[in-house]
Write an enzyme that holds these catalytic residues in place. Structure first.
Site, PDB file in Angstrom:
ATOM      1  N   MET A  60      20.557  -6.107 -19.656  1.00 51.29           N
ATOM      2  CA  MET A  60      19.281  -6.572 -19.130  1.00 51.29           C
ATOM      3  C   MET A  60      19.097  -6.122 -17.684  1.00 51.29           C
ATOM      4  O   MET A  60      18.014  -5.741 -17.271  1.00 51.29           O
ATOM      5  CB  MET A  60      19.218  -8.094 -19.224  1.00 51.29           C
ATOM      6  CG  MET A  60      17.958  -8.712 -18.675  1.00 51.29           C
ATOM      7  SD  MET A  60      17.997 -10.532 -18.734  1.00 51.29           S
ATOM      8  CE  MET A  60      18.107 -10.818 -20.490  1.00 51.29           C
ATOM      9  N   LEU A  76      10.338  -7.932 -17.298  1.00 52.97           N
ATOM     10  CA  LEU A  76      10.927  -8.924 -18.191  1.00 52.97           C
ATOM     11  C   LEU A  76       9.846  -9.684 -18.968  1.00 52.97           C
ATOM     12  O   LEU A  76       9.900  -9.800 -20.200  1.00 52.97           O
ATOM     13  CB  LEU A  76      11.789  -9.882 -17.375  1.00 52.97           C
ATOM     14  CG  LEU A  76      12.646 -10.912 -18.116  1.00 52.97           C
ATOM     15  CD1 LEU A  76      13.904 -11.203 -17.319  1.00 52.97           C
ATOM     16  CD2 LEU A  76      11.879 -12.211 -18.331  1.00 52.97           C
ATOM     17  N   LEU A  82      11.828  -9.934 -25.838  1.00 56.41           N
ATOM     18  CA  LEU A  82      12.609 -10.971 -25.173  1.00 56.41           C
ATOM     19  C   LEU A  82      11.873 -12.300 -25.117  1.00 56.41           C
ATOM     20  O   LEU A  82      12.404 -13.342 -25.498  1.00 56.41           O
ATOM     21  CB  LEU A  82      12.979 -10.526 -23.752  1.00 56.41           C
ATOM     22  CG  LEU A  82      13.822 -11.526 -22.959  1.00 56.41           C
ATOM     23  CD1 LEU A  82      15.227 -11.601 -23.540  1.00 56.41           C
ATOM     24  CD2 LEU A  82      13.881 -11.149 -21.486  1.00 56.41           C
ATOM     25  N   ARG A 149      17.427  -2.680 -18.802  1.00 54.03           N
ATOM     26  CA  ARG A 149      16.130  -2.853 -19.471  1.00 54.03           C
ATOM     27  C   ARG A 149      15.030  -3.215 -18.492  1.00 54.03           C
ATOM     28  O   ARG A 149      13.870  -2.799 -18.689  1.00 54.03           O
ATOM     29  CB  ARG A 149      16.280  -3.953 -20.553  1.00 54.03           C
ATOM     30  CG  ARG A 149      15.019  -4.207 -21.373  1.00 54.03           C
ATOM     31  CD  ARG A 149      14.669  -3.006 -22.219  1.00 54.03           C
ATOM     32  NE  ARG A 149      13.439  -3.279 -22.977  1.00 54.03           N
ATOM     33  CZ  ARG A 149      12.213  -3.068 -22.510  1.00 54.03           C
ATOM     34  NH1 ARG A 149      12.048  -2.591 -21.272  1.00 54.03           N
ATOM     35  NH2 ARG A 149      11.158  -3.319 -23.264  1.00 54.03           N
ATOM     36  N   TYR A 150      15.346  -3.982 -17.445  1.00 56.45           N
ATOM     37  CA  TYR A 150      14.297  -4.502 -16.576  1.00 56.45           C
ATOM     38  C   TYR A 150      14.488  -4.168 -15.103  1.00 56.45           C
ATOM     39  O   TYR A 150      13.612  -4.489 -14.296  1.00 56.45           O
ATOM     40  CB  TYR A 150      14.204  -6.030 -16.721  1.00 56.45           C
ATOM     41  CG  TYR A 150      14.128  -6.488 -18.148  1.00 56.45           C
ATOM     42  CD1 TYR A 150      13.041  -6.150 -18.944  1.00 56.45           C
ATOM     43  CD2 TYR A 150      15.147  -7.235 -18.719  1.00 56.45           C
ATOM     44  CE1 TYR A 150      12.970  -6.543 -20.272  1.00 56.45           C
ATOM     45  CE2 TYR A 150      15.084  -7.642 -20.038  1.00 56.45           C
ATOM     46  CZ  TYR A 150      13.992  -7.284 -20.816  1.00 56.45           C
ATOM     47  OH  TYR A 150      13.936  -7.673 -22.124  1.00 56.45           O
ATOM     48  N   HIS A 262      22.888 -17.701 -23.125  1.00 59.97           N
ATOM     49  CA  HIS A 262      21.448 -17.614 -22.886  1.00 59.97           C
ATOM     50  C   HIS A 262      20.717 -18.034 -24.151  1.00 59.97           C
ATOM     51  O   HIS A 262      21.014 -17.571 -25.242  1.00 59.97           O
ATOM     52  CB  HIS A 262      21.059 -16.194 -22.493  1.00 59.97           C
ATOM     53  CG  HIS A 262      19.747 -16.100 -21.774  1.00 59.97           C
ATOM     54  ND1 HIS A 262      18.552 -16.438 -22.370  1.00 59.97           N
ATOM     55  CD2 HIS A 262      19.455 -15.699 -20.511  1.00 59.97           C
ATOM     56  CE1 HIS A 262      17.574 -16.247 -21.493  1.00 59.97           C
ATOM     57  NE2 HIS A 262      18.083 -15.814 -20.364  1.00 59.97           N
ATOM     58  N   ASP A 339      29.123 -11.509 -13.577  1.00 59.74           N
ATOM     59  CA  ASP A 339      28.315 -12.459 -12.818  1.00 59.74           C
ATOM     60  C   ASP A 339      26.907 -11.930 -12.609  1.00 59.74           C
ATOM     61  O   ASP A 339      26.678 -10.726 -12.450  1.00 59.74           O
ATOM     62  CB  ASP A 339      28.950 -12.709 -11.444  1.00 59.74           C
ATOM     63  CG  ASP A 339      29.977 -13.826 -11.478  1.00 59.74           C
ATOM     64  OD1 ASP A 339      29.761 -14.811 -12.205  1.00 59.74           O
ATOM     65  OD2 ASP A 339      31.003 -13.694 -10.777  1.00 59.74           O
ATOM     66  N   GLU A 342      22.387 -16.068 -13.694  1.00 60.58           N
ATOM     67  CA  GLU A 342      22.636 -17.162 -14.632  1.00 60.58           C
ATOM     68  C   GLU A 342      23.970 -17.862 -14.388  1.00 60.58           C
ATOM     69  O   GLU A 342      24.120 -19.038 -14.721  1.00 60.58           O
ATOM     70  CB  GLU A 342      22.577 -16.652 -16.078  1.00 60.58           C
ATOM     71  CG  GLU A 342      21.187 -16.417 -16.617  1.00 60.58           C
ATOM     72  CD  GLU A 342      20.622 -15.053 -16.262  1.00 60.58           C
ATOM     73  OE1 GLU A 342      19.513 -14.737 -16.712  1.00 60.58           O
ATOM     74  OE2 GLU A 342      21.286 -14.298 -15.518  1.00 60.58           O
ATOM     75  N   GLU A 346      22.325 -20.490 -11.635  1.00 61.36           N
ATOM     76  CA  GLU A 346      21.985 -21.513 -12.624  1.00 61.36           C
ATOM     77  C   GLU A 346      23.174 -22.425 -12.938  1.00 61.36           C
ATOM     78  O   GLU A 346      23.027 -23.652 -12.952  1.00 61.36           O
ATOM     79  CB  GLU A 346      21.467 -20.847 -13.900  1.00 61.36           C
ATOM     80  CG  GLU A 346      20.924 -21.842 -14.909  1.00 61.36           C
ATOM     81  CD  GLU A 346      20.267 -21.153 -16.090  1.00 61.36           C
ATOM     82  OE1 GLU A 346      19.915 -21.860 -17.051  1.00 61.36           O
ATOM     83  OE2 GLU A 346      20.115 -19.910 -16.064  1.00 61.36           O
TER      84      GLU A 346
END
Length: 427
Positions: A60, A76, A82, A149-150, A262, A339, A342, A346
């Site tokens: 990602m 995203l 997604l 991807r983003y 996730h 890492d 998230e 988070e």
């Protein structure tokens, strides 16, 4: 739409996976934490050669600086694979990105000014390639690439680098797309492969040349899932055992293991996405390796938007257990290979720092990052894949029961069809 050729017919059965028990012995050396060194350039200039091989890590991604946050979020939220937002996604996505950018920039500032996922991805890919150069000389040299991807480096950028380095464009060459999501989901691996297929078609496929497989184009194969690989399991288990040692002996056996992954929108789950089952498979394998000695739950994090998502949520679980007097818990990011926000924000700051109010009994295992056991696992996976002579797993060729995406169908047909073009190194 019926497929012209059933996907399963173009996938040869993979050879049995070789034993890799010796790789997973406990590792005494400390994890490497430095930045990845720049790999020397490798040029593909021999059509039909079994080496060099491009090893493309797909993930990602995350913004390396706070200035990249808006573009990251815009990419995203615009991806229906997604986060499905309906027919107006192209309008809603950028609006959500603009609205959330200040808050997310603050979060990235709190973890050092950006995501470390690019650093760790480049490091892991480079170290894996060093091992492969020794263990798989017939496909050497191996050149590491990263395709996010983003965030930068985006898939388009990676593909153009491949062409600049002499892969494809009439010169042939072999490339392996290696998903860094161990458990397959259409929202993650599927989306990344859709993007790879799109740029392949634009840059050297039908849209670029008028042919589906022009002479001298890159021969692609895909490592599309690896939820129970023994090296992945061992790396997680060793990290858990290390964290358990931080508890006094009289409390250790009662520590609850919370495996956090996730989450997914329930619309994706109900479509038949395999991700929940594959995450559960990883959790079960790790618990078996630990001897099934600890109480555990699989929980889910990172819900975005108003739609129903897969639960129970990690934050709610921690708060509920603490209310019941269960204050010794270990958080294990079971679906992440390094890492990023998230884990660092988070889990560390929100779940442990706020939900658990910093209680000393609530801890998180260290992420895989530069773990040498994990990097050996990556090399073992890659070598076995290249020796198998198949382009992707048979499981990847099966669409979700509720899938109606023509793009997904075309992508799967393309990668499955690559089996007819590649050959194992021993051939």
């Amino acid at each position: 739409m019926a497929m012209r050729t059933p996907i399963a017919q173009v996938v040869r059965r993979a050879a049995p996976h070789s034993s890799a028990t010796s790789l997973w012995a406990p590792c005494a050396s400390r994890w490497t934490r430095g930045n990845a060194t720049v790999a020397p350039p490798v040029t593909q200039n021999s059509t039909g050669s079994k080496g060099p091989t491009a090893m493309v890590f797909m993930n990602m991604g995350g913004p390396s600086t706070t200035d990249e946050v808006h573009d990251f979020l815009s990419n995203l939220f615009s991806d229906a694979d997604l986060i499905p937002l309906g027919r107006f996604q192209s309008l809603i996505g950028p609006l959500l990105a603009k609205r959330r950018t200040p808050k997310i920039q603050k979060q990235y500032s709190d973890i050092g000014g950006g995501s470390p996922i690019r650093k760790w991805s480049e490091y892991q890919a480079a170290e894996m390639c060093k091992i492969l150069d020794k263990t798989s000389p017939e496909t050497a040299p191996h050149k590491p690439y990263v395709a996010f991807r983003y965030a930068n480096p985006l898939t388009e950028e990676m593909y153009k680098r491949l062409l600049a380095d002499g892969f494809g464009g009439g010169k042939g060459g072999r490339a392996v797309a290696f998903t860094q999501y161990p458990q397959y989901s259409c929202s993650t691996t599927g989306s990344s492969l859709n993007e790879l297929w799109k740029w392949r078609q634009r840059l050297e496929g039908k849209r670029a040349t008028g042919e589906v497989n022009p002479e001298g184009s890159i021969k692609w194969s895909v490592i599309d899932r690896w939820p129970t690989h023994p090296g992945l399991v061992e790396a997680f288990a060793q990290n858990i055992e290390k964290t358990l040692q931080e508890y006094p002996p009289e409390r250790r056996d009662n520590v609850i293991l919370l495996y956090s992954a996730h989450s997914l929108p329930m619309s994706v789950v109900n479509r038949g996405d395999p991700y929940p089952a594959e995450v559960a498979a990883t959790v079960h394998a790790v618990n078996q390796r630990l001897g099934m000695k600890h109480k555990y739950r699989l929980v889910w994090q990172s819900q975005v938007g108003p739609q129903p998502w897969l639960g129970a949520q990690t934050s709610d679980t921690v708060k509920n257990f603490m209310k019941k007097g269960n204050t010794d818990m270990i958080l294990i990011p079971i679906a992440f290979t390094s890492d990023h926000i998230e884990t660092l924000y988070e889990l560390d700051k929100e779940v442990i720092g706020e939900d658990a109010e910093g209680h000393e009994g609530v801890k998180r295992v260290e992420s895989l990052n530069g773990n040498p056991v994990f990097i050996e696992a990556l090399a073992d996976l890659a070598k076995a894949h290249m020796q198998s002579g198949i382009a992707c797993s048979p499981q990847m060729t099966l669409r979700c029961p509720g899938c109606v995406s023509e793009r997904c169908l075309a992508q799967k047909e393309f990668f499955a069809g690559q089996t007819q073009l590649i050959e194992p190194p021993s051939a």
